[in-house]
Design a protein around this motif. Structure first.
Motif, PDB file in Angstrom:
ATOM      1  N   MET A  12       3.437   2.823   9.181  1.00 20.46           N
ATOM      2  CA  MET A  12       3.075   1.703   8.308  1.00 20.46           C
ATOM      3  C   MET A  12       1.729   1.895   7.602  1.00 20.46           C
ATOM      4  O   MET A  12       1.643   1.665   6.400  1.00 20.46           O
ATOM      5  N   PRO A  13       0.664   2.313   8.273  1.00 21.03           N
ATOM      6  CA  PRO A  13      -0.591   2.528   7.541  1.00 21.03           C
ATOM      7  C   PRO A  13      -0.457   3.597   6.464  1.00 21.03           C
ATOM      8  O   PRO A  13      -1.017   3.467   5.379  1.00 21.03           O
ATOM      9  N   ALA A  14       0.307   4.637   6.734  1.00 17.79           N
ATOM     10  CA  ALA A  14       0.515   5.680   5.725  1.00 17.79           C
ATOM     11  C   ALA A  14       1.270   5.123   4.535  1.00 17.79           C
ATOM     12  O   ALA A  14       0.987   5.462   3.381  1.00 17.79           O
ATOM     13  N   LEU A  15       2.232   4.239   4.788  1.00 18.70           N
ATOM     14  CA  LEU A  15       2.975   3.616   3.709  1.00 18.70           C
ATOM     15  C   LEU A  15       2.045   2.768   2.848  1.00 18.70           C
ATOM     16  O   LEU A  15       2.107   2.815   1.619  1.00 18.70           O
ATOM     17  N   GLN A  19       1.096   3.373  -1.441  1.00 13.31           N
ATOM     18  CA  GLN A  19       1.568   2.433  -2.444  1.00 13.31           C
ATOM     19  C   GLN A  19       0.575   2.287  -3.579  1.00 13.31           C
ATOM     20  O   GLN A  19      -0.601   2.036  -3.365  1.00 13.31           O
ATOM     21  N   GLY A  20       1.086   2.450  -4.783  1.00 16.73           N
ATOM     22  CA  GLY A  20       0.288   2.216  -5.970  1.00 16.73           C
ATOM     23  C   GLY A  20       0.529   0.813  -6.481  1.00 16.73           C
ATOM     24  O   GLY A  20       1.244   0.014  -5.878  1.00 16.73           O
ATOM     25  N   ASN A  64      -9.062   0.107  -1.040  1.00 14.48           N
ATOM     26  CA  ASN A  64      -9.154   1.128  -2.074  1.00 14.48           C
ATOM     27  C   ASN A  64      -7.806   1.533  -2.654  1.00 14.48           C
ATOM     28  O   ASN A  64      -7.699   2.562  -3.296  1.00 14.48           O
ATOM     29  N   ASN A  65      -6.774   0.720  -2.411  1.00 13.83           N
ATOM     30  CA  ASN A  65      -5.483   0.927  -3.068  1.00 13.83           C
ATOM     31  C   ASN A  65      -4.667  -0.356  -3.018  1.00 13.83           C
ATOM     32  O   ASN A  65      -5.009  -1.301  -2.299  1.00 13.83           O
ATOM     33  N   ALA A  66      -3.614  -0.381  -3.781  1.00 16.63           N
ATOM     34  CA  ALA A  66      -2.803  -1.596  -3.933  1.00 16.63           C
ATOM     35  C   ALA A  66      -2.162  -2.046  -2.621  1.00 16.63           C
ATOM     36  O   ALA A  66      -2.094  -3.242  -2.333  1.00 16.63           O
ATOM     37  N   PHE A 103      -6.129  -1.537  -9.748  1.00 18.85           N
ATOM     38  CA  PHE A 103      -5.442  -0.328  -9.262  1.00 18.85           C
ATOM     39  C   PHE A 103      -4.302   0.002 -10.201  1.00 18.85           C
ATOM     40  O   PHE A 103      -3.667  -0.878 -10.762  1.00 18.85           O
ATOM     41  N   ARG A 104      -4.016   1.267 -10.337  1.00 19.45           N
ATOM     42  CA  ARG A 104      -2.911   1.717 -11.211  1.00 19.45           C
ATOM     43  C   ARG A 104      -1.789   2.295 -10.407  1.00 19.45           C
ATOM     44  O   ARG A 104      -1.881   2.780  -9.388  1.00 19.45           O
TER      45      ARG A 104
END
Length: 104
Positions: A12-15, A19-20, A64-66, A103-104
């Motif tokens: 789950m953390p890797a997922l 994700q963008g 630092n990400n979506a 975030f893109r």
């Protein structure tokens, strides 16, 4: 069963990291903005960090990400017992991304 749960917990953390901003595609921005106002998110953030509350956005190294942004909104919902539906969490996160994170 325990092995499957452990694998899921590790995955789950890797997922979330993978994700963008495409996770916000189709999000109802009007709903997100309304929920932010109704749940007094700005006032809560201001009480935590002072000023207008905007200092809570982009704490160094945290969001630092979506995927992590959406996860933080989910965490707020859980901690405050807001009982938001997944699409509502996504809508709020999409508004925060549009207005603060980009975030893109």
């Amino acid at each position: 069963m325990k092995t499957a749960l452990l694998a899921l917990a590790l995955f789950m953390p890797a997922l979330a990291l993978a994700q963008g901003a495409d996770i916000f595609k189709g999000a109802d921005l009007a709903l997100g903005a309304r929920l932010i106002a109704e749940n007094k998110c700005v006032q809560c953030h201001a009480s935590k960090v002072g000023g207008d509350g905007s200092a809570i956005y982009r704490p160094k190294g945290r969001i630092n990400n979506a995927g992590l942004l959406r996860g933080m909104v989910e965490n707020c919902s859980t901690q405050l017992n807001l009982q938001l539906f997944p699409e509502e969490v996504t809508a709020i996160a999409a508004v925060l991304n549009r207005d603060h994170y980009k975030f893109r």
